[in-house]
Scaffold this motif. Structure first.
Motif, PDB file in Angstrom:
ATOM      1  N   ILE A 160      41.195  47.369  50.453  1.00 32.92           N
ATOM      2  CA  ILE A 160      41.361  48.041  49.169  1.00 32.92           C
ATOM      3  C   ILE A 160      40.678  49.399  49.219  1.00 32.92           C
ATOM      4  N   PRO A 161      41.123  50.319  48.393  1.00 34.15           N
ATOM      5  CA  PRO A 161      40.468  51.637  48.372  1.00 34.15           C
ATOM      6  C   PRO A 161      39.000  51.506  47.961  1.00 34.15           C
ATOM      7  N   LEU A 162      38.152  52.311  48.549  1.00 36.86           N
ATOM      8  CA  LEU A 162      36.727  52.255  48.221  1.00 36.86           C
ATOM      9  C   LEU A 162      36.474  52.564  46.748  1.00 36.86           C
ATOM     10  N   SER A 163      37.347  53.356  46.131  1.00 36.78           N
ATOM     11  CA  SER A 163      37.172  53.657  44.707  1.00 36.78           C
ATOM     12  C   SER A 163      37.243  52.381  43.867  1.00 36.78           C
ATOM     13  N   LEU A 164      38.071  51.424  44.271  1.00 36.94           N
ATOM     14  CA  LEU A 164      38.133  50.154  43.534  1.00 36.94           C
ATOM     15  C   LEU A 164      36.885  49.320  43.776  1.00 36.94           C
ATOM     16  N   LEU A 165      36.376  49.370  44.966  1.00 37.22           N
ATOM     17  CA  LEU A 165      35.147  48.635  45.266  1.00 37.22           C
ATOM     18  C   LEU A 165      33.994  49.162  44.424  1.00 37.22           C
ATOM     19  N   GLU A 166      33.976  50.460  44.223  1.00 35.91           N
ATOM     20  CA  GLU A 166      32.930  51.062  43.391  1.00 35.91           C
ATOM     21  C   GLU A 166      33.133  50.738  41.910  1.00 35.91           C
ATOM     22  N   ARG A 167      34.377  50.765  41.470  1.00 31.77           N
ATOM     23  CA  ARG A 167      34.662  50.550  40.045  1.00 31.77           C
ATOM     24  C   ARG A 167      34.540  49.088  39.647  1.00 31.77           C
ATOM     25  N   TYR A 168      34.930  48.198  40.516  1.00 36.43           N
ATOM     26  CA  TYR A 168      34.910  46.766  40.236  1.00 36.43           C
ATOM     27  C   TYR A 168      33.959  46.082  41.212  1.00 36.43           C
ATOM     28  N   PRO A 169      32.674  46.271  41.043  1.00 32.56           N
ATOM     29  CA  PRO A 169      31.745  45.666  42.011  1.00 32.56           C
ATOM     30  C   PRO A 169      31.825  44.146  41.968  1.00 32.56           C
ATOM     31  N   THR A 170      32.157  43.561  43.086  1.00 29.43           N
ATOM     32  CA  THR A 170      32.290  42.112  43.182  1.00 29.43           C
ATOM     33  C   THR A 170      31.036  41.484  43.770  1.00 29.43           C
ATOM     34  N   LEU A 171      30.035  42.300  43.951  1.00 28.82           N
ATOM     35  CA  LEU A 171      28.839  41.818  44.615  1.00 28.82           C
ATOM     36  C   LEU A 171      27.683  41.726  43.621  1.00 28.82           C
ATOM     37  N   PRO A 172      27.404  40.526  43.124  1.00 34.98           N
ATOM     38  CA  PRO A 172      26.320  40.394  42.153  1.00 34.98           C
ATOM     39  C   PRO A 172      24.937  40.606  42.757  1.00 34.98           C
ATOM     40  N   ASP A 173      24.819  40.475  44.052  1.00 36.24           N
ATOM     41  CA  ASP A 173      23.539  40.641  44.731  1.00 36.24           C
ATOM     42  C   ASP A 173      23.285  42.130  44.966  1.00 36.24           C
ATOM     43  N   ARG A 176      47.390  53.972  46.025  1.00 34.18           N
ATOM     44  CA  ARG A 176      47.570  54.451  44.647  1.00 34.18           C
ATOM     45  C   ARG A 176      48.156  53.353  43.766  1.00 34.18           C
ATOM     46  N   ASN A 177      49.052  52.563  44.322  1.00 41.15           N
ATOM     47  CA  ASN A 177      49.632  51.455  43.572  1.00 41.15           C
ATOM     48  C   ASN A 177      48.572  50.400  43.252  1.00 41.15           C
ATOM     49  N   GLN A 178      47.678  50.132  44.181  1.00 45.00           N
ATOM     50  CA  GLN A 178      46.588  49.189  43.914  1.00 45.00           C
ATOM     51  C   GLN A 178      45.717  49.691  42.767  1.00 45.00           C
ATOM     52  N   VAL A 179      45.370  50.971  42.792  1.00 46.87           N
ATOM     53  CA  VAL A 179      44.555  51.547  41.722  1.00 46.87           C
ATOM     54  C   VAL A 179      45.294  51.445  40.391  1.00 46.87           C
ATOM     55  N   ARG A 180      46.587  51.751  40.397  1.00 46.47           N
ATOM     56  CA  ARG A 180      47.399  51.681  39.174  1.00 46.47           C
ATOM     57  C   ARG A 180      47.422  50.262  38.622  1.00 46.47           C
ATOM     58  N   LYS A 181      47.617  49.275  39.484  1.00 48.29           N
ATOM     59  CA  LYS A 181      47.668  47.880  39.025  1.00 48.29           C
ATOM     60  C   LYS A 181      46.322  47.423  38.470  1.00 48.29           C
ATOM     61  N   PHE A 182      45.248  47.791  39.133  1.00 46.84           N
ATOM     62  CA  PHE A 182      43.937  47.416  38.597  1.00 46.84           C
ATOM     63  C   PHE A 182      43.706  48.062  37.244  1.00 46.84           C
ATOM     64  N   ALA A 183      44.098  49.323  37.098  1.00 46.19           N
ATOM     65  CA  ALA A 183      43.920  50.010  35.810  1.00 46.19           C
ATOM     66  C   ALA A 183      44.739  49.328  34.713  1.00 46.19           C
ATOM     67  N   ARG A 184      45.886  48.798  35.075  1.00 53.36           N
ATOM     68  CA  ARG A 184      46.742  48.144  34.076  1.00 53.36           C
ATOM     69  C   ARG A 184      46.259  46.742  33.728  1.00 53.36           C
ATOM     70  N   TYR A 185      45.948  45.934  34.728  1.00 52.47           N
ATOM     71  CA  TYR A 185      45.620  44.528  34.487  1.00 52.47           C
ATOM     72  C   TYR A 185      44.125  44.261  34.324  1.00 52.47           C
ATOM     73  N   TYR A 186      43.300  45.139  34.852  1.00 53.16           N
ATOM     74  CA  TYR A 186      41.850  45.016  34.719  1.00 53.16           C
ATOM     75  C   TYR A 186      41.291  46.380  34.327  1.00 53.16           C
ATOM     76  N   PRO A 187      41.533  46.823  33.098  1.00 50.54           N
ATOM     77  CA  PRO A 187      41.133  48.185  32.722  1.00 50.54           C
ATOM     78  C   PRO A 187      39.642  48.436  32.800  1.00 50.54           C
TER      79      PRO A 187
END
Length: 106
Positions: A36-49, A88-99
């Protein structure tokens, strides 16, 4: 494994083709493998630690990020375009389904 320091194909060829096992090799170089793009990793941190998240940030800063979609020998113009459009499509989908990030989202 190759990103972590051991090329499994070289070990397989040495063992199966050359008939001489290369011995035990440990893949222990830290690396971030991502699709996944690093921008999504930064925006949606999946790492609670926080320590693990700090490790991710350090790996990014050190250039230890590996994305098989961005394999340099395959990066002709058409491939670069395909990868860019896919990300870009991954970013678009995340913005739509997980704003916005939540405790239950990715």
């Amino acid at each position: 494994m190759a990103a972590a320091g051991v090329n499994p194909m070289r070990a397989a060829v040495a063992d199966l083709v050359d008939g001489c096992g290369a011995g035990l090799r440990v893949a222990d170089e830290p690396a971030l493998y991502t699709l996944i793009p690093l921008s999504l990793l930064e925006r949606y941190p999946t790492l609670p630690d926080p320590d693990l998240l700090a490790d991710v940030h350090r790996l990014v800063a050190d250039g230890r990020v590996f994305d098989p979609q961005r394999y340099a020998p395959d990066m002709g113009l058409r491939r670069r375009l395909d990868v860019e459009l896919t990300e870009r499509n991954q970013v678009r989908k995340f913005a739509r389904y997980y704003p916005r990030p939540t405790d239950t989202s990715f």
